[in-house]
Write a protein that holds these residues in place. Sequence first.
Motif, PDB file in Angstrom:
ATOM      1  N   ALA A 216       9.560   5.592  -8.815  1.00  0.00           N
ATOM      2  CA  ALA A 216       9.225   6.792  -8.720  1.00  0.00           C
ATOM      3  C   ALA A 216      10.335   7.672  -8.894  1.00  0.00           C
ATOM      4  CB  ALA A 216       8.794   7.181  -7.362  1.00  0.00           C
ATOM      5  N   MET A 217      11.530   7.095  -8.603  1.00  0.00           N
ATOM      6  CA  MET A 217      12.978   8.067  -8.870  1.00  0.00           C
ATOM      7  C   MET A 217      13.112   8.131 -10.326  1.00  0.00           C
ATOM      8  SD  MET A 217      16.528   7.669  -6.973  1.00  0.00           S
ATOM      9  CE  MET A 217      16.020   7.554  -5.380  1.00  0.00           C
ATOM     10  N   ALA A 218      12.895   6.852 -11.056  1.00  0.00           N
ATOM     11  CA  ALA A 218      13.207   6.925 -12.422  1.00  0.00           C
ATOM     12  C   ALA A 218      12.229   7.946 -13.200  1.00  0.00           C
ATOM     13  CB  ALA A 218      13.003   5.466 -12.943  1.00  0.00           C
ATOM     14  N   ALA A 219      11.130   7.813 -12.713  1.00  0.00           N
ATOM     15  CA  ALA A 219      10.096   8.797 -13.360  1.00  0.00           C
ATOM     16  C   ALA A 219      10.388  10.086 -13.456  1.00  0.00           C
ATOM     17  CB  ALA A 219       8.611   8.469 -12.848  1.00  0.00           C
ATOM     18  N   SER A 220      10.998  10.307 -11.875  1.00  0.00           N
ATOM     19  CA  SER A 220      11.460  11.935 -11.679  1.00  0.00           C
ATOM     20  C   SER A 220      12.455  12.340 -12.657  1.00  0.00           C
ATOM     21  CB  SER A 220      11.951  12.157 -10.099  1.00  0.00           C
ATOM     22  OG  SER A 220      10.709  11.547  -9.297  1.00  0.00           O
ATOM     23  N   TRP A 221      13.361  11.339 -12.838  1.00  0.00           N
ATOM     24  CA  TRP A 221      14.401  11.488 -13.805  1.00  0.00           C
ATOM     25  C   TRP A 221      14.050  11.971 -15.031  1.00  0.00           C
ATOM     26  CZ3 TRP A 221      19.301  12.782 -12.671  1.00  0.00           C
ATOM     27  CH2 TRP A 221      20.130  12.394 -11.338  1.00  0.00           C
TER      28      TRP A 221
ATOM     29  N   GLY B 129      21.779   5.095 -13.780  1.00  0.00           N
ATOM     30  CA  GLY B 129      21.014   4.025 -13.923  1.00  0.00           C
ATOM     31  C   GLY B 129      19.536   4.403 -13.603  1.00  0.00           C
ATOM     32  N   GLN B 130      19.105   5.450 -13.205  1.00  0.00           N
ATOM     33  CA  GLN B 130      17.837   5.769 -12.904  1.00  0.00           C
ATOM     34  C   GLN B 130      16.843   6.339 -14.031  1.00  0.00           C
ATOM     35  OE1 GLN B 130      17.087   5.337  -9.808  1.00  0.00           O
ATOM     36  NE2 GLN B 130      18.982   4.868  -9.047  1.00  0.00           N
ATOM     37  N   ALA B 131      17.599   6.899 -14.790  1.00  0.00           N
ATOM     38  CA  ALA B 131      16.376   7.365 -15.993  1.00  0.00           C
ATOM     39  C   ALA B 131      15.769   6.228 -16.703  1.00  0.00           C
ATOM     40  CB  ALA B 131      17.028   8.133 -16.951  1.00  0.00           C
ATOM     41  N   ASN B 132      16.623   5.240 -16.991  1.00  0.00           N
ATOM     42  CA  ASN B 132      15.938   3.868 -17.506  1.00  0.00           C
ATOM     43  C   ASN B 132      15.904   2.661 -16.666  1.00  0.00           C
ATOM     44  OD1 ASN B 132      16.488   5.328 -20.364  1.00  0.00           O
ATOM     45  ND2 ASN B 132      18.722   4.892 -20.282  1.00  0.00           N
ATOM     46  N   GLY B 133      15.839   3.029 -15.469  1.00  0.00           N
ATOM     47  CA  GLY B 133      15.706   1.995 -14.583  1.00  0.00           C
ATOM     48  C   GLY B 133      14.234   1.520 -14.285  1.00  0.00           C
ATOM     49  N   SER B 134      13.817   0.298 -14.812  1.00  0.00           N
ATOM     50  CA  SER B 134      12.435  -0.093 -14.578  1.00  0.00           C
ATOM     51  C   SER B 134      12.205  -0.775 -13.411  1.00  0.00           C
ATOM     52  CB  SER B 134      11.971  -1.142 -15.740  1.00  0.00           C
ATOM     53  OG  SER B 134      12.955  -2.189 -15.516  1.00  0.00           O
ATOM     54  N   GLY B 135      13.156  -1.186 -12.540  1.00  0.00           N
ATOM     55  CA  GLY B 135      12.971  -1.844 -11.336  1.00  0.00           C
ATOM     56  C   GLY B 135      12.812  -3.315 -11.540  1.00  0.00           C
ATOM     57  N   ASP B 136      13.040  -3.671 -12.495  1.00  0.00           N
ATOM     58  CA  ASP B 136      12.929  -5.179 -12.774  1.00  0.00           C
ATOM     59  C   ASP B 136      14.074  -5.948 -12.098  1.00  0.00           C
ATOM     60  OD1 ASP B 136      10.917  -4.969 -14.228  1.00  0.00           O
ATOM     61  OD2 ASP B 136      11.921  -4.917 -16.266  1.00  0.00           O
ATOM     62  N   ALA B 137      15.133  -5.505 -11.959  1.00  0.00           N
ATOM     63  CA  ALA B 137      16.339  -6.198 -11.330  1.00  0.00           C
ATOM     64  C   ALA B 137      16.128  -6.431 -10.049  1.00  0.00           C
ATOM     65  CB  ALA B 137      17.671  -5.512 -11.735  1.00  0.00           C
ATOM     66  N   LEU B 138      15.645  -5.338  -9.427  1.00  0.00           N
ATOM     67  CA  LEU B 138      15.263  -5.066  -7.954  1.00  0.00           C
ATOM     68  C   LEU B 138      14.155  -5.904  -7.796  1.00  0.00           C
ATOM     69  CD1 LEU B 138      16.162  -3.775  -5.296  1.00  0.00           C
ATOM     70  CD2 LEU B 138      14.539  -1.815  -5.689  1.00  0.00           C
ATOM     71  N   PHE B 139      13.142  -6.112  -8.385  1.00  0.00           N
ATOM     72  CA  PHE B 139      11.889  -6.815  -8.423  1.00  0.00           C
ATOM     73  C   PHE B 139      12.424  -8.230  -8.216  1.00  0.00           C
ATOM     74  CE2 PHE B 139       8.248  -9.363 -10.126  1.00  0.00           C
ATOM     75  CZ  PHE B 139       7.370  -9.132  -9.465  1.00  0.00           C
ATOM     76  N   VAL B 140      13.154  -8.761  -9.139  1.00  0.00           N
ATOM     77  CA  VAL B 140      13.421  -9.952  -9.115  1.00  0.00           C
ATOM     78  C   VAL B 140      14.240 -10.523  -7.916  1.00  0.00           C
ATOM     79  CG1 VAL B 140      15.041 -11.624 -10.402  1.00  0.00           C
ATOM     80  CG2 VAL B 140      13.628 -10.134 -11.652  1.00  0.00           C
ATOM     81  N   GLY B 141      15.077  -9.404  -7.427  1.00  0.00           N
ATOM     82  CA  GLY B 141      15.830  -9.814  -6.069  1.00  0.00           C
ATOM     83  C   GLY B 141      14.814  -9.922  -4.924  1.00  0.00           C
ATOM     84  N   THR B 142      13.786  -9.153  -4.970  1.00  0.00           N
ATOM     85  CA  THR B 142      12.692  -9.241  -3.948  1.00  0.00           C
ATOM     86  C   THR B 142      12.000 -10.590  -3.926  1.00  0.00           C
ATOM     87  OG1 THR B 142      11.169  -7.986  -5.101  1.00  0.00           O
ATOM     88  CG2 THR B 142      12.647  -6.898  -3.766  1.00  0.00           C
ATOM     89  N   VAL B 143      11.741 -11.163  -5.113  1.00  0.00           N
ATOM     90  CA  VAL B 143      10.930 -12.107  -5.191  1.00  0.00           C
ATOM     91  C   VAL B 143      11.862 -13.660  -4.919  1.00  0.00           C
ATOM     92  CG1 VAL B 143       9.820 -13.790  -7.050  1.00  0.00           C
ATOM     93  CG2 VAL B 143       9.354 -11.265  -7.019  1.00  0.00           C
TER      94      VAL B 143
ATOM     95  N   MET C 280       0.802  -1.202   0.014  1.00  0.00           N
ATOM     96  CA  MET C 280      -0.092  -0.034   0.040  1.00  0.00           C
ATOM     97  C   MET C 280       0.922   1.302   0.085  1.00  0.00           C
ATOM     98  SD  MET C 280      -3.023  -1.027  -0.265  1.00  0.00           S
ATOM     99  CE  MET C 280      -2.407  -2.340  -1.412  1.00  0.00           C
ATOM    100  N   ALA C 281       1.954   1.270   0.765  1.00  0.00           N
ATOM    101  CA  ALA C 281       2.823   2.471   0.615  1.00  0.00           C
ATOM    102  C   ALA C 281       3.582   2.507  -0.674  1.00  0.00           C
ATOM    103  CB  ALA C 281       3.907   2.267   1.923  1.00  0.00           C
ATOM    104  N   MET C 282       3.737   1.423  -1.257  1.00  0.00           N
ATOM    105  CA  MET C 282       4.278   1.695  -2.556  1.00  0.00           C
ATOM    106  C   MET C 282       3.420   2.017  -3.572  1.00  0.00           C
ATOM    107  SD  MET C 282       4.283  -0.398  -5.625  1.00  0.00           S
ATOM    108  CE  MET C 282       3.890  -1.820  -5.197  1.00  0.00           C
ATOM    109  N   GLY C 283       2.091   1.516  -3.415  1.00  0.00           N
ATOM    110  CA  GLY C 283       1.209   2.023  -4.322  1.00  0.00           C
ATOM    111  C   GLY C 283       0.549   3.385  -4.344  1.00  0.00           C
ATOM    112  N   ILE C 284       1.157   4.441  -3.582  1.00  0.00           N
ATOM    113  CA  ILE C 284       0.638   5.824  -3.481  1.00  0.00           C
ATOM    114  C   ILE C 284       1.596   6.337  -4.416  1.00  0.00           C
ATOM    115  CG2 ILE C 284       0.851   7.669  -2.080  1.00  0.00           C
ATOM    116  CD1 ILE C 284       0.453   6.019   0.425  1.00  0.00           C
ATOM    117  N   ARG C 285       2.704   5.884  -4.467  1.00  0.00           N
ATOM    118  CA  ARG C 285       3.866   6.472  -5.568  1.00  0.00           C
ATOM    119  C   ARG C 285       3.666   5.731  -6.947  1.00  0.00           C
ATOM    120  NH1 ARG C 285       9.284   7.762  -2.509  1.00  0.00           N
ATOM    121  NH2 ARG C 285       8.932   5.379  -2.047  1.00  0.00           N
TER     122      ARG C 285
END
Length: 206
Positions: free
Chosen positions: A143-148, A159-173, A53-58
């Motif tokens: 959110a940071m990638a969108a801001s950049w 690495g923020q402008a083109n970062g989609s978060g997929d690498a971090l998402f895979v790590g959390t999974v 829910m905290a993530m879904g706000i941004r």
Amino acid sequence: MANNEDYYYDDLNSYSLCPKWAPVLGFGGIVAAVVFANIGGAYGTAKAGQGIMAMGIRSPELLMKNIIPVVMAGVLGIYGLIVAVILNGKISRPTAQAITYSQFNGFAHLAAGLCCGFSSLASGLSIGIAADAGTRAVGAQSAMAASWKKMGFTGDAGGQANGSGDALFVGTVLIQVFAGNLGLYGLIAALILSQMDSDCGINYYN
């Protein structure tokens, strides 16, 4: 004079093999499996829900993508239910003349319930904490990638402008998968323990 083996299985000592309180151990195993597994599943679901829910706000577009830990935490309750159903079928009802449920079975079934319950509890705690931190991190990176991009950065920008978060998402999974395996290990041990059986024959009440 009878040897120890004959004395142990003497009718006068058969009460020690199949006491009247033995079913209490079996039912205790059922309670432990269901209650602790559901506590772990509830905590994992609640803690992961906070992060989602905290993530879904941004980053609301990532909400359904990060719902995986909630499903994994909910499975833990099913583990407890499976073990409880199996143990319930193993507990034999005493009759007016005899007891057929041995204390060996009682302790084995209690151990099975504790293995499944506590393993699922530990798994739920791990899933919840990891999911809370992981989903917040994925949302923050998105959110940071969108801001950049809004600021006009078209290059890598660290690495923020083109970062989609997929690498971090895979790590959390992956972290949540290994955390969920803890409950599965407890389930396997519980299934093995539930198959252990000791037949005490016909134990008549005195």
